[in-house]
Design an enzyme around this catalytic site. Structure first.
Site, PDB file in Angstrom:
ATOM      1  N   LYS A  34      46.236  22.152  36.793  1.00 45.49           N
ATOM      2  CA  LYS A  34      47.508  21.446  36.915  1.00 45.49           C
ATOM      3  C   LYS A  34      47.740  20.515  35.752  1.00 45.49           C
ATOM      4  CE  LYS A  34      48.261  21.370  41.859  1.00 45.49           C
ATOM      5  NZ  LYS A  34      47.993  20.605  43.080  1.00 45.49           N
TER       6      LYS A  34
ATOM      7  N   MET B  77      42.554  21.447  47.993  1.00 44.84           N
ATOM      8  CA  MET B  77      42.098  20.056  47.938  1.00 44.84           C
ATOM      9  C   MET B  77      43.251  19.106  48.227  1.00 44.84           C
ATOM     10  SD  MET B  77      39.299  20.130  44.964  1.00 44.84           S
ATOM     11  CE  MET B  77      40.529  20.712  43.831  1.00 44.84           C
TER      12      MET B  77
ATOM     13  N   GLY C 240      46.137  24.654  47.325  1.00 45.65           N
ATOM     14  CA  GLY C 240      46.133  23.942  48.601  1.00 45.65           C
ATOM     15  C   GLY C 240      44.766  23.612  49.137  1.00 45.65           C
TER      16      GLY C 240
ATOM     17  N   ARG D 199      51.419  27.343  35.987  1.00 43.64           N
ATOM     18  CA  ARG D 199      50.127  28.014  35.891  1.00 43.64           C
ATOM     19  C   ARG D 199      50.385  29.512  35.875  1.00 43.64           C
ATOM     20  NH1 ARG D 199      48.359  26.589  42.131  1.00 43.64           N
ATOM     21  NH2 ARG D 199      50.145  27.642  43.046  1.00 43.64           N
TER      22      ARG D 199
ATOM     23  N   HIS E 279      52.208  29.260  51.839  1.00 47.60           N
ATOM     24  CA  HIS E 279      50.744  29.320  51.794  1.00 47.60           C
ATOM     25  C   HIS E 279      50.216  30.690  52.214  1.00 47.60           C
ATOM     26  CE1 HIS E 279      46.661  28.729  53.475  1.00 47.60           C
ATOM     27  NE2 HIS E 279      46.523  27.979  52.394  1.00 47.60           N
TER      28      HIS E 279
ATOM     29  N   ARG F 244      46.740  13.688  42.550  1.00 50.03           N
ATOM     30  CA  ARG F 244      46.495  15.091  42.867  1.00 50.03           C
ATOM     31  C   ARG F 244      45.167  15.545  42.291  1.00 50.03           C
ATOM     32  NH1 ARG F 244      51.146  18.455  43.642  1.00 50.03           N
ATOM     33  NH2 ARG F 244      53.084  17.269  43.467  1.00 50.03           N
TER      34      ARG F 244
ATOM     35  N   TYR G 219      28.292  58.254  32.868  1.00 51.52           N
ATOM     36  CA  TYR G 219      29.404  58.291  33.822  1.00 51.52           C
ATOM     37  C   TYR G 219      29.049  57.491  35.058  1.00 51.52           C
ATOM     38  CZ  TYR G 219      26.718  61.697  36.535  1.00 51.52           C
ATOM     39  OH  TYR G 219      25.739  62.316  37.266  1.00 51.52           O
TER      40      TYR G 219
ATOM     41  N   SER H 293      20.697  60.453  38.110  1.00 60.87           N
ATOM     42  CA  SER H 293      21.814  59.783  38.767  1.00 60.87           C
ATOM     43  C   SER H 293      21.230  58.688  39.644  1.00 60.87           C
ATOM     44  CB  SER H 293      22.608  60.793  39.593  1.00 60.87           C
ATOM     45  OG  SER H 293      23.727  60.148  40.169  1.00 60.87           O
TER      46      SER H 293
ATOM     47  N   CYS I 235      25.647  57.128  41.202  1.00 61.23           N
ATOM     48  CA  CYS I 235      26.441  57.653  42.309  1.00 61.23           C
ATOM     49  C   CYS I 235      26.281  56.829  43.578  1.00 61.23           C
ATOM     50  CB  CYS I 235      26.103  59.122  42.576  1.00 61.23           C
ATOM     51  SG  CYS I 235      24.425  59.376  43.150  1.00 61.23           S
TER      52      CYS I 235
END
Lengths: 871, 871
Positions: free
Chosen positions: A32, A110, A108, A343, A459, A99, A835, A746, A814
């Site tokens: 902020k 804090m 929200g 922000r 919110h 703040r 891969y 693999s 995998c």
């Protein structure tokens, strides 16, 4: 992470005016504060103020919550500059907000105190200077309430109770209908409540108010909600919060005032058009809480063209400055616009993709930057289910579509209850009038969120979008009562099944049929762009032709794991499987295998057809035998199985007679499978379709196992590559030898993780593993995100030793972690796989994560060579 | 290993006269051939002969059993020199033996043909030249029998049947009572049998006989018995056998002849005195088979002083030459002594120790050489149980004490049955009239061996001593019939329990009470000598004060693993343990733990007292909770447990909520144990006895587990070292981090092996693991001998990384392999441990193995630096 003040950096170096702090980062100013400083520097209208850096917070905790002596004198001296700029005097006319501001957004989470500086004298000055008595006392009562709640932990409901009482006494419904006198009364009643609760008078000295408020904000960093949020989002606890002390501007001085929030473009769709909501005669918290429904952007444009023009201009400035979509807060005080915050805006995956592509088109960012702009995990959202468009559904109510995806679950009205049921694995829809930071744990545990109130920026909407959970908000025709809700004449009780569609806003009673999402044209373009930046394959794990087809739709390039156990489990085959298992001679076993071969041949035929020439890695049977004997297929088999069972029973089946060990003792099983593959291959090739079958052996722990069975398979399938899973630690540390008999490795990270930790997933996840992650003994559940230090090290050893012996060795993953972005980055940049293979629905995520991994490595390689050593 | 003849080395270079081959090794000549060559060179009376080198055998197998064309011409040309020396002509008067001879001793494991060269003409020459018709035809019929059996695989029993028929017809009991005519008849009957069985005439051409015999010997290298023997003794299959073609000398030409075997000193006790047995008018095989009981050394000395003197002189020569006790075979032919074989003699552990010490005293070998002379595993023999001297026992019969140690088991008369039952884990005493190489698998599977016939050098005695199994032989008053045995009026049936004492020769009906052995003065001296050559500690695993005392008797220097689970299992404690486990709150759990603490304190007190100041490493609880709930201690507890059980049940308890994970979730358990240790320590120290308690945590897989619980323990026991088991693969690969919080590591090779292989010991050993070892997929059972490539590599990584982070780190092993000599050598020379810890009874073995490991390393370091890289 922030350097802590171990050497007692002077406090004076850590308190800044907004105009003094340009160039400092979010790590110091908080998100902020940083936004305010940037906007101030850019010449936007920002209320003057002071920022206490995050370092002070970190030091506060390091010193065992000792409030630094020198802090307040320094703050007061900076505040005198603010007094000059505003022409107001703290303790007389200057009110401030105090703040929190963390380096990473924690919306929200804090505490914030507004209107600080008010007392019985200052309120009169405020009244006379604004000529608005009601406003002044409303501000005053709000301040007492917030201060009482945050500094003294007085339950907010007690203050609300007094307001409700007042409204009842006056026979009115809304706060707005309370007049100046009512507010004055409330101030007195609030002060009385404060005294009853704390045993002391409400502090009238603004300096004392400020000191206590600053400390409360520092303490809010370690509040329960904040800690939970950080745990969910894996944010470092040691960063600390900055504290902003900013001149108050008021959106609630009358109808020429108001507060709003905005996004520089649409955070749901990504559409390139200003998106804002504005609430007349209200402070910012009224907008965020969703208690009243604000004007939409269309309404602002129509009714307040000046404001719309100003916001549009500022939005453009912000985007050009930040090169990203911004989320901002603003207040209009008596007609003057003030910017309170900006922000980087949270967005849906769909929006993230579109915004990234648009920014590239507008030449504001590079293609690499665009690819890095979308969190791979977020794509899961786009691939969320939605309600089957073919299905007939009765929409009970329609709210605002706040976070896309559809969810089905039991309606639960209590946050704690939702959290409990969710942890037990129940599907829950959290239904609330509105949500607040206190509801975060309930939201985490739910499948989706439904609220009666709020808009797209409330919110519930913001948090749900961040979590990728479906949400419908502002469903005003739903009246939420204690533990039930009414929609017209329908009553919804706790436990009733609801379906919500966060893309349409639909709420349906009962379980609507859900279907899977398709890839949008934007996403397809975006992923195709990402494909250009990756060099590793993205393959899929698929056991059926349907899964193969789905994966190809998502552009899987091969099939890294085709399991053959599931095929065996089909009902019609079970009698043969059971007879095969309990055979008492090789001849008998071969007889039953011959029957099973016909089934398997058909399976492979269908899969080869569906795979359309892509590599198909078939893992031969990894069959824990006793698992297939649970339910005898006939009474006769029941008797036979009962006899055989004791000799098959294993104490630890995970570590038992399975995988390649079965192939070693009953080679006829693998022989049958190889035959079935060979015959299916011939049949598909006869149709002119290429077949690339690769044969993979499970659970190898010794090279000689592989050398023996490789020979058997090569006799039947001379042209097929033969490789092995690396899923025992011994396979990893003897990989050099194993590679001599393997065309590919693999990594089966599920079993490898179980054996490396000595921890069975089934037994651990329900018990101690949750605690281990919560208490940060482990950074993640290692079955979801690969354990880099342990399992990862074994993977590196195996790959390095394997390639040393067999430079042509192909290496893939995998296991389940093959679809996790953080793991994929590690596999590509640290292990060096060729891969990764994951479930079909995670293929898009893996494509993006693979591209990002390579881009990150390039960036780091360019910057320094440290990266490889840092893990 | 022998280089194979890949480049077709000329056959002529691989066939030697005995006098030509001096300087070649056993690898080329085989053990027997080598002995003959050495003795020839030393001027001892050795019958002339020819040796075909092992390389020919190796080539034979490499070429797919193709008999080399040039071999027989070469052999015949060498044989002409033998003809010259002996003045006899092959095909006329010269008879030879054709014997196998492996580089390592494999007594009786392969085939030998005697009297080769006989046919209807030659037998007449033999008759006339020896003037002994019976001898000549007896030799002839023996030859036909052996040739028939070995070359044509005719069942020997068929020949024996004809002899029995003949004896019955004549009304006699013994072969000796058959006269020359009987033998002539038998020759004809044997030839008839040969023709019936093979469809062809018995070959009369001695050259053809020789060629087929040589090939049969080559084939015997891969005969079933030989392969089984090599598997048991872990002898390389690729070495091959040499073939000896040696002039026959006859011990059965009359009462002036005979055959014998000897040891240069007593192979049972090590006493420095010639030890031999001699059978008049017999060939060597008669002595070895034990079919008749020979003259003892005392009888030889008394009745044949000349022979005794000659043997004594030769024995001395052999010992000086070989610098070790020798086992030799000899024959007296018409009064002339011939030496037929010499080799290093097998001996009991007791003898090995005494002989090694005596050779040092006599300055024939160095101390290091003496230490290397005793196989550590063999010491197990000395530490074998014997019958409690205090017990009243009724000796049923007394035989010859042939291999020390006492054993109890079911009498089984059939070798295959014994092998079967033994594999099922039954304790078996194999009871046979006499044993033969065919019985080897039955002996391996039995606890002990009892025979009716034979002396101390018979097959049963030699093999049992080699295996370290108790054996009583020549129990002549026991009459063994089919499937039962008669001793006076007692009948022993299959399954009856017998006790045998191989140190006294006692055979007892029923299970006599056995007690453990003490360490003899010789062994004590020997081990004390060995102790001077080792640098690593030998510690013991002990859970009770009794075990601690026993280990100290064996000179354990510390206690590397004191488990606390067993203490918990005592009946009186079980109710508290069960209540503790099912506690639903920490308070409740603490209440029950408080009770358990008193028990534990007493346990630790007793152990600290017994340990007398030595380090005691206490492993905190590794409690698979549900294991303790099997048998509820009361009906009330039964109900409570039934409720709790489902939530405790684990699919794979080995990988479940156990070890340090339990300490993480219920720290109060470890807290209680630490308290109990602290209090016991204070109490013992108050008595003036030092206590070195070290605390070990089980099943760590992550450094943070250790850091947290180390702190808890250090609060209670600030001076005690705290360390961890390394028993998960993850602990091994993250050992660097773990070492930061560890004063020591102790490898738990049991669990580490299970998790590294992904193989539960319980589930594997009964099933596929046997097959894996038999088929050489794995070189050993990795739970008995450490798996060097896999588990060993993890151990090396852990030790290296651990010491890098914590140079003071002590590293030990406390798994079962900590008592295995081969593993100990690896731990010391490759892993670099500070100590090994094993069960008390293996402490002497570990002391010796540790000394040998260091001596071997020194030797190798001196020789070359290759050793470290070769594993």
């Amino acid at each position: 992470m922030v350097d802590s003040l171990t050497t007692q950096t002077a406090i004076s170096d850590n308190v800044y005016l907004l105009e003094e702090a340009y160039g400092l980062g979010k790590d110091v100013l908080g998100g902020k504060g940083h936004g305010l400083v940037e906007m101030t520097h850019a010449g936007l209208p920002v209320p003057p103020g002071v920022i206490i850096s995050t370092r002070v917070c970190a030091e506060y905790y390091e010193n065992g919550k000792k409030f630094p002596e020198e802090l307040m004198p320094t703050v007061m001296s900076k505040l005198s500059v603010v007094e000059e700029k505003t022409g107001k005097k703290f303790g007389k006319s200057l009110l401030v907000s105090v703040r929190s501001g963390a380096p990473l957004s924690m919306p929200g989470m804090m505490d914030t105190i507004l209107n600080l500086g008010l007392n019985d004298e200052v309120v009169q000055f405020l009244e006379s200077s604004t000529n608005n008595e009601r406003f002044a006392y409303d501000a005053y009562r709000r301040f007492i309430q917030m201060y009482g709640k945050i500094v003294e932990r007085i339950d907010s409901k007690k203050f609300e109770g007094l307001i409700d009482k007042k409204k009842a006494a006056k026979g009115v419904e809304s706060d707005v209908e309370l007049n100046a006198l009512d507010m004055k009364d409330l101030v007195n009643e609030f002060k009385q409540l404060f005294k009853e609760e704390t045993g002391k008078e409400f502090p009238s000295d603004p300096k004392e108010q400020l000191r206590r408020a600053v400390e409360a904000v520092l303490q809010s960093w370690n509040g329960k909600r904040a800690v939970e949020y950080r745990r969910f989002y894996k944010i470092d606890d040691s960063m600390g919060t900055a504290v902003g002390i900013i001149t108050m501007v008021f959106g609630n001085t009358g109808d020429n005032s108001g507060s709003g929030v905005g996004f520089t473009r649409n955070p749901s769709t990504g559409e390139k058009k200003l998106f804002a909501e504005f609430l007349i005669n209200a402070q910012g918290e009224d907008v965020v809480s969703g208690a009243r429904t604000p004007y939409s952007i269309e309404e602002i444009e129509e009714r307040m063209p000046d404001l719309y023009a100003q916001l549009s201009r500022i939005g453009g400035l912000l985007e050009r400055h930040y090169k990203d979509m911004q989320d901002f807060e603003f207040t209009v005080e008596n007609g003057k616009l003030w910017m309170l915050q900006t922000r980087t805006g949270k967005r849906t995956a769909q929006a993230a993709v579109k915004i990234a592509l648009d920014f590239v088109s507008d030449r504001m960012i590079t293609e690499e930057e665009a690819i890095m702009r979308v969190e791979p995990a977020q794509l899961d959202q786009v691939l969320h289910k939605h309600i089957d468009p073919e299905a007939h559904i009765d929409v009970l109510v329609r709210g605002i579509a706040a976070s896309p995806g559809a969810a089905v679950g039991k309606a639960v009205f209590d946050t704690n209850k939702a959290a409990e049921l969710g942890k037990l694995g129940e599907s829950v829809i959290l239904v609330r009038r509105e949500t607040a930071p206190e509801d975060i744990h309930g939201m985490i545990a739910s499948q989706g969120v439904l609220t009666q109130r709020g808009g797209k920026t409330c919110h519930a909407a913001v948090v749900a979008r961040g979590m990728g959970k479906p949400a419908v908000v502002g469903a005003e025709s739903l009246v939420i009562l204690e533990n039930r809700a009414q929609a017209g004449d329908v009553m919804i009780s706790e436990g009733d099944i609801l379906t919500i569609d966060g893309a349409t806003g639909d709420v349906i009673l009962g379980a609507a049929p859900l279907v899977d999402a398709q890839i949008s044209a934007d996403l397809d373009r975006f992923l195709t762009l990402a494909d250009r930046f990756r060099k590793t394959g993205v393959w899929a794990n698929a056991d059926t032709p349907q899964m193969v087809a789905k994966a190809i739709e998502f552009k899987a390039e091969g099939f890294g794991l085709v399991r053959t156990e599931r095929m065996f489990n089909a009902k019609i085959r079970l009698p043969y499987v059971q007879r095969m298992i309990i055979s008492s001679s090789t001849e008998e076993r071969k007889k039953w295998l011959e029957k099973l071969k016909e089934f398997q041949k058909r399976d492979f035929y269908d899969i080869f057809l569906a795979a359309k020439g892509r590599p198909v890695v078939i893992r031969l049977l990894d069959l824990p035998q006793h698992e297939f004997l649970h339910a005898p297929a006939s009474p006769e088999l029941g008797d036979l199985i009962a006899k055989k069972l004791p000799s098959l029973k294993e104490d630890n089946p995970m570590l038992g007679h399975r995988g390649i060990r079965l192939g070693m003792t009953y080679p006829e099983i693998y022989e049958m499978q190889a035959q079935a593959i060979a015959e299916a291959k011939v049949a598909v090739e006869a149709k002119g379709i290429e077949v690339q079958a690769e044969i993979m052996l499970p659970l190898t722990s010794e090279a000689k196992e592989l050398s023996r069975l490789r020979e058997l398979i090569k006799r039947i399938l001379p042209d097929s590559p033969v490789g092995t899973m690396i899923e025992t630690p011994r396979a990893a540390v003897t990989a050099g030898e194993i590679a001599k008999y393997s065309d590919f490795f693999s990594f089966g990270t599920n079993d490898l993780t179980q054996m490396t930790f000595g921890m069975s997933r089934d037994d651990a996840e329900g018990k101690f593993l949750v605690k281990y992650v919560e208490e940060k003994i482990l950074p993640n559940n290692p079955f979801e995100v690969v354990d880099k230090q342990g399992v990862g090290r074994l993977m590196k050893i195996a790959t390095e030793d394997g390639r040393l012996q067999n430079p042509k060795l192909e290496v893939g993953v995998c296991g389940e972690t093959g679809g996790d972005p953080e793991s994929i980055e590690f596999f590509i940049n640290e292990v060096g796989v060729n891969y990764t293979s994951c479930s079909p629905y995670r293929v898009p995520i893996a494509r993006l994560a693979s591209a990002q991994a390579l881009i990150k490595r390039k960036a780091t390689d360019g910057e320094s060579k440290k990266y490889a050593a840092s893990v």
